[in-house]
Design an enzyme around this catalytic site. Structure first.
Site, PDB file in Angstrom:
ATOM      1  N   ARG A  54     -10.381 -64.166  -3.925  1.00 51.31           N
ATOM      2  CA  ARG A  54      -9.694 -63.141  -3.106  1.00 51.31           C
ATOM      3  C   ARG A  54     -10.441 -61.808  -3.203  1.00 51.31           C
ATOM      4  O   ARG A  54     -10.605 -61.087  -2.248  1.00 51.31           O
ATOM      5  CB  ARG A  54      -8.261 -62.903  -3.597  1.00 51.31           C
ATOM      6  CG  ARG A  54      -7.333 -64.089  -3.688  1.00 51.31           C
ATOM      7  CD  ARG A  54      -6.727 -64.432  -2.343  1.00 51.31           C
ATOM      8  NE  ARG A  54      -7.652 -65.130  -1.487  1.00 51.31           N
ATOM      9  CZ  ARG A  54      -8.075 -66.392  -1.692  1.00 51.31           C
ATOM     10  NH1 ARG A  54      -7.643 -67.107  -2.696  1.00 51.31           N
ATOM     11  NH2 ARG A  54      -8.937 -66.962  -0.871  1.00 51.31           N
ATOM     12  N   HIS A 102       2.349 -54.789  -4.401  1.00 54.25           N
ATOM     13  CA  HIS A 102       1.968 -56.045  -5.054  1.00 54.25           C
ATOM     14  C   HIS A 102       0.651 -55.921  -5.817  1.00 54.25           C
ATOM     15  O   HIS A 102       0.020 -56.930  -6.116  1.00 54.25           O
ATOM     16  CB  HIS A 102       1.881 -57.174  -4.011  1.00 54.25           C
ATOM     17  CG  HIS A 102       3.221 -57.537  -3.426  1.00 54.25           C
ATOM     18  ND1 HIS A 102       3.383 -58.292  -2.288  1.00 54.25           N
ATOM     19  CD2 HIS A 102       4.486 -57.225  -3.830  1.00 54.25           C
ATOM     20  CE1 HIS A 102       4.685 -58.434  -2.023  1.00 54.25           C
ATOM     21  NE2 HIS A 102       5.368 -57.795  -2.940  1.00 54.25           N
ATOM     22  N   GLY A 168       2.632 -56.451  10.648  1.00 59.47           N
ATOM     23  CA  GLY A 168       1.992 -57.692  10.211  1.00 59.47           C
ATOM     24  C   GLY A 168       2.565 -58.308   8.956  1.00 59.47           C
ATOM     25  O   GLY A 168       1.824 -58.763   8.095  1.00 59.47           O
ATOM     26  N   THR A 169       3.894 -58.328   8.867  1.00 56.90           N
ATOM     27  CA  THR A 169       4.509 -59.020   7.719  1.00 56.90           C
ATOM     28  C   THR A 169       5.597 -59.963   8.218  1.00 56.90           C
ATOM     29  O   THR A 169       6.333 -59.626   9.151  1.00 56.90           O
ATOM     30  CB  THR A 169       5.048 -58.023   6.669  1.00 56.90           C
ATOM     31  OG1 THR A 169       5.695 -58.759   5.614  1.00 56.90           O
ATOM     32  CG2 THR A 169       6.007 -56.998   7.246  1.00 56.90           C
ATOM     33  N   SER A 170       5.692 -61.130   7.560  1.00 58.70           N
ATOM     34  CA  SER A 170       6.657 -62.136   8.016  1.00 58.70           C
ATOM     35  C   SER A 170       8.064 -61.823   7.527  1.00 58.70           C
ATOM     36  O   SER A 170       9.025 -62.454   7.975  1.00 58.70           O
ATOM     37  CB  SER A 170       6.240 -63.519   7.512  1.00 58.70           C
ATOM     38  OG  SER A 170       6.233 -63.538   6.096  1.00 58.70           O
ATOM     39  N   LEU A 195       2.170 -59.879  15.457  1.00 56.04           N
ATOM     40  CA  LEU A 195       1.616 -60.821  16.430  1.00 56.04           C
ATOM     41  C   LEU A 195       2.744 -61.437  17.245  1.00 56.04           C
ATOM     42  O   LEU A 195       2.640 -61.627  18.452  1.00 56.04           O
ATOM     43  CB  LEU A 195       0.830 -61.899  15.677  1.00 56.04           C
ATOM     44  CG  LEU A 195      -0.135 -62.764  16.464  1.00 56.04           C
ATOM     45  CD1 LEU A 195      -1.158 -61.922  17.206  1.00 56.04           C
ATOM     46  CD2 LEU A 195      -0.832 -63.736  15.532  1.00 56.04           C
ATOM     47  N   ALA A 210      -2.777 -56.818  15.703  1.00 57.86           N
ATOM     48  CA  ALA A 210      -2.646 -55.481  15.107  1.00 57.86           C
ATOM     49  C   ALA A 210      -3.739 -54.531  15.598  1.00 57.86           C
ATOM     50  O   ALA A 210      -3.478 -53.346  15.841  1.00 57.86           O
ATOM     51  CB  ALA A 210      -2.691 -55.592  13.586  1.00 57.86           C
TER      52      ALA A 210
HETATM   53  P1  OAD Z   1       2.644 -63.656   5.718  1.00 59.59           P
HETATM   54  O1  OAD Z   1       1.485 -64.585   5.739  1.00 59.59           O
HETATM   55  O2  OAD Z   1       3.933 -64.180   5.212  1.00 59.59           O
HETATM   56  O3  OAD Z   1       2.916 -63.090   7.190  1.00 59.59           O
HETATM   57  C1  OAD Z   1       1.863 -62.594   7.973  1.00 59.59           C
HETATM   58  C2  OAD Z   1       2.446 -61.978   9.210  1.00 59.59           C
HETATM   59  O4  OAD Z   1       1.377 -61.387   9.940  1.00 59.59           O
HETATM   60  C3  OAD Z   1       3.147 -62.949  10.159  1.00 59.59           C
HETATM   61  O5  OAD Z   1       4.370 -62.387  10.588  1.00 59.59           O
HETATM   62  C4  OAD Z   1       2.158 -63.091  11.326  1.00 59.59           C
HETATM   63  O6  OAD Z   1       2.823 -63.270  12.578  1.00 59.59           O
HETATM   64  C5  OAD Z   1       1.487 -61.726  11.300  1.00 59.59           C
HETATM   65  N1  OAD Z   1       0.112 -61.724  11.850  1.00 59.59           N
HETATM   66  C6  OAD Z   1      -0.848 -62.663  11.755  1.00 59.59           C
HETATM   67  N2  OAD Z   1      -1.971 -62.265  12.374  1.00 59.59           N
HETATM   68  C7  OAD Z   1      -1.721 -61.027  12.887  1.00 59.59           C
HETATM   69  C8  OAD Z   1      -2.480 -60.088  13.637  1.00 59.59           C
HETATM   70  N3  OAD Z   1      -3.741 -60.313  13.997  1.00 59.59           N
HETATM   71  N4  OAD Z   1      -1.887 -58.923  14.000  1.00 59.59           N
HETATM   72  C9  OAD Z   1      -0.600 -58.661  13.647  1.00 59.59           C
HETATM   73  N5  OAD Z   1       0.162 -59.507  12.930  1.00 59.59           N
HETATM   74  C10 OAD Z   1      -0.384 -60.688  12.549  1.00 59.59           C
HETATM   75  O7  OAD Z   1       2.175 -62.348   4.904  1.00 59.59           O
HETATM   76  P2  OAD Z   1       3.058 -61.178   4.264  1.00 59.59           P
HETATM   77  O8  OAD Z   1       4.294 -60.954   5.049  1.00 59.59           O
HETATM   78  O9  OAD Z   1       2.154 -60.036   4.020  1.00 59.59           O
HETATM   79  O10 OAD Z   1       2.881 -61.666  -2.131  1.00 59.59           O
HETATM   80  O11 OAD Z   1       3.423 -61.831   2.884  1.00 59.59           O
HETATM   81  C11 OAD Z   1       4.166 -61.088   1.952  1.00 59.59           C
HETATM   82  C12 OAD Z   1       3.785 -61.483   0.551  1.00 59.59           C
HETATM   83  O12 OAD Z   1       3.841 -62.893   0.410  1.00 59.59           O
HETATM   84  C13 OAD Z   1       2.369 -61.155   0.150  1.00 59.59           C
HETATM   85  O13 OAD Z   1       2.185 -59.827  -0.267  1.00 59.59           O
HETATM   86  C14 OAD Z   1       2.115 -62.100  -0.983  1.00 59.59           C
HETATM   87  C15 OAD Z   1       2.694 -63.342  -0.351  1.00 59.59           C
HETATM   88  O14 OAD Z   1       3.133 -64.313  -1.209  1.00 59.59           O
HETATM   89  C16 OAD Z   1       2.509 -61.988  -3.378  1.00 59.59           C
HETATM   90  O15 OAD Z   1       1.509 -62.638  -3.615  1.00 59.59           O
HETATM   91  C17 OAD Z   1       3.420 -61.473  -4.439  1.00 59.59           C
END
Ligand code: OAD
Length: 223
Positions: A54, A102, A168-170, A195, A210
């Site tokens: 990473r 994080h 960009g967070t799920s 997205l 994004a």
């Molecule tokens: P996720 O992988 O859960 O979600 C990614 C989000 O980004 C989704 O909602 C996608 O639709 C969106 N996405 C993908 N490509 C995109 C783009 N080009 N433009 C805009 N949006 C886009 O990631 P996180 O929500 O960040 O924690 O995950 C949260 C946490 O879960 C992370 O920090 C990590 C993980 O487990 C730890 O490791 C503690």
């Protein structure tokens, strides 16, 4: 002040994989093995290898237009940037102050005394802490079951915000996933830039990559 929470989607177009999308990290790795204290105790080499990869990916990535735009908003004094991402692409785009809830993959931490320092390119289980000498070194990232960083400051910043924006967070990992409901409870307007809709209860949403939708939104704010 605008409270901006970012997630892996912000860095997706910089070539860093998200976690839960198709082909995402948690579809390739078992998170209980590589992102928990128990997993580290069981197999430190496996966990360090995961974060060494990473770290190398993050170091080789370049900020995209969405990072640039959010950094501009920060420099204009309009935003409080809070990220779940362990990369430092916002800083490398010129943001002055980013709260990494994080942690950061480019930092190492001593589990005994809490000291942190810039991580070497490759961490190994025999590394020792420069401050206390303990062989209890780990990546300075927050694992599942651990307390994220900056929570008190985040609560205070949420209370002061006049807009809450998630980029960009799920919205699946707490406590960050609960910020939107907390903001709404405080009567703060909420906006999702993603997205596609995450399904969380935002007042408004703008959808697309994004690198396109974030700069457009920032332009409007700074106009
Ligand atoms: P996720 O992988 O859960 O979600 C990614 C989000 O980004 C989704 O909602 C996608 O639709 C969106 N996405 C993908 N490509 C995109 C783009 N080009 N433009 C805009 N949006 C886009 O990631 P996180 O929500 O960040 O924690 O995950 C949260 C946490 O879960 C992370 O920090 C990590 C993980 O487990 C730890 O490791 C503690």
């Amino acid at each position: 002040m605008i409270f901006v929470l970012t997630g892996a989607g912000l860095s997706a177009e910089s070539g860093l994989g998200t976690f839960r999308d198709e082909g995402g990290l948690w579809t390739q790795y078992d998170l209980s093995e590589v992102a928990t204290p128990e997993g580290y105790a069981r197999n430190p080499v496996k966990v360090l290898d995961f974060y060494n990869a990473r770290r190398a990916n993050a170091a080789g990535a370049v900020p995209n237009r969405a990072h640039d735009a959010l950094a501009r908003l920060d420099r204009a004094g309009r935003a409080r940037l809070v990220t779940q991402n362990v990369d430092t692409l916002l800083e490398r785009a010129g943001a002055r102050d980013v709260w990494h809830m994080h942690g950061r993959v480019d930092h190492a931490k001593c589990d005994k005394c809490g000291a942190t320092w810039p991580a070497p390119e490759r961490m190994c289980p025999f590394d020792t802490c420069g401050a206390c000498g303990a062989q209890k070194v780990r990546p300075d990232v927050v694992w599942f079951g651990e307390m994220p960083y900056h929570l008190d400051e985040i609560e205070a910043a949420l209370a002061e915000a006049d807009l809450f924006v998630a980029v960009g967070t799920s919205g699946t990992v707490y406590p960050a996933a609960g910020f939107v409901e907390h903001a709404r409870m405080l009567g703060t307007r909420t906006l999702e830039l993603n997205l596609e809709p995450s399904g969380a209860p935002f007042d408004d949403g703008r959808y697309g990559p994004a690198s396109r939708i974030v700069p457009a939104w920032v332009e409007e704010i700074l106009d």
